[in-house]
Design an enzyme around this catalytic site. Sequence first.
Site, mmCIF file in Angstrom:
data_model
loop_
_atom_site.group_PDB
_atom_site.id
_atom_site.type_symbol
_atom_site.label_atom_id
_atom_site.label_comp_id
_atom_site.label_asym_id
_atom_site.label_seq_id
_atom_site.Cartn_x
_atom_site.Cartn_y
_atom_site.Cartn_z
ATOM 1 N N ASP A 29 0.844 -1.186 0.000
ATOM 2 C CA ASP A 29 0.000 0.000 0.000
ATOM 3 C C ASP A 29 0.891 1.253 0.000
ATOM 4 O O ASP A 29 1.869 1.314 -0.739
ATOM 5 C CB ASP A 29 -0.954 -0.045 1.204
ATOM 6 N N TYR A 75 -3.828 10.978 0.653
ATOM 7 C CA TYR A 75 -4.245 10.701 -0.727
ATOM 8 C C TYR A 75 -4.209 11.979 -1.568
ATOM 9 O O TYR A 75 -3.750 11.957 -2.717
ATOM 10 C CB TYR A 75 -5.657 10.096 -0.744
ATOM 11 N N HIS A 97 -4.569 -7.939 0.197
ATOM 12 C CA HIS A 97 -3.915 -6.639 0.320
ATOM 13 C C HIS A 97 -3.148 -6.470 1.631
ATOM 14 O O HIS A 97 -2.064 -5.890 1.650
ATOM 15 C CB HIS A 97 -4.979 -5.555 0.189
#
EC number: 3.3.2.9
Length: 456
Positions: A227, A375, A432
């Site tokens: 990630d 983000y 993930h």
Amino acid sequence: MWLEILLVGVLSFAIYWLLFRDKEETLPLEDGWWGPGAQPAAGKEDESIRPFKVETSDEEIKDLHERLQRVRLTPPLEDSRFHYGFNSDYLKKVISYWKDEFDWRKQVEILNKYPHFKTKIEGLDIHFIHVKPPHLPAGRKAKPLMMVHGWPGSFYEFYKIIPYLTDPKSQGLSDEHVFEVICPSIPGYSFSQASSKKGFNSVATARIFYKLMLRLGFQEFYVQGGDWGALVCTNMAQLVPSHVRGLHLNMALIAKNSRILTLPLARYFPGLLGYKARDLELLFPFKEKVFYSIMRESGYMHIQCTKPDTVGCALNDSPVGLAAYILEKFSTWTNSEFQNLEDGGLERKYSLDDLLTNIMLYWTTGSIVSSQRYYKENLGQGLMANKHDRINVYVPTGFAAFPCELLHLPESWVRTKYPKLLSYNFMPRGGHFAAFEEPELLARDIYKFVTLRERQ
């Protein structure tokens, strides 16, 4: 004549090599100040490393329970399972467990079983755990390994993999490699102070974590991440390649990838185009496994890349809203098929204690908004907007391809960004949150990669 042809050939190759060779570029190692206000004009930053302890209080727990008690839920549609997001019928069970059975004080004790520290770097208080081996074979040194989390995870993701790395023999692994593990919290996550300034991105994080490793006395070290952690570790390798001995990833963000253009022909000429049978299984049918999957799972990203503070107001005020928002990712990002289950399959791979501990690290620190801003800082300008998107990584690299990752990356794709790829392995299961879900599998792959690197 043949001599002339040879000379022309050599000269042509030399010109091509000088003009078009893949230059080993690095990112500039700059500096920054992310704390509140202006950077102090004089005086050196306090470089002391201070012990830290996770704590809680009766007031904190009481406030949480009162908010859980006042929850207002909307009934799910019939037979909707997790197709519309988190199913509120199952959410009732989570809330009940959280309120009546989950013991936050006990989990705080578990969090404190590893040593925690804080240190000030570029104006921010940086939190990390630093776990040394309980014992080392005679004449051996532990290899420093930094592991970096992502969103919506935390340093807690690594608690189950740490014993495999620091005390491998007790876990049934070879002790050829023994690590001391450093797991920092990205600034703005859990106990690491959030930036007060705009622009705090993965490169700034990588620089701060590099300074942290130097402060701990490590001139050369391994890094591992998935990630955001994969991007931060990649940036470290781009900033200071001579200090990063090896880079291990279980995810990669590859914006510059011409190999993707070969996908339409991959099913017809797989070997010729560098695809293995397992790649085709994980990429096709393309419309469902790539296009629809990305569309279905990327809505949160658009929100957080544009207006993170707006949704953050709601999440920071409601523990139930926060849990639903985050735990939905631990369902579908662990296995996309879990969306077809009434409970999202959450307890198939995790315990509610572990899941809620991760939620509590966001709730008790009030860090959901600052974590979402990451983000906007990293992706808000679009793909290829940053230099690190456009340059390759020339540090020896290992890659673990977990089958339920959001987007499968074939070896040929990974190699476009990481030309010194030493190992690429298809993992038998997992998604993930690799370290959290399959700690032993990930640890074994790290060992394989480090073995190859050490034998170079």
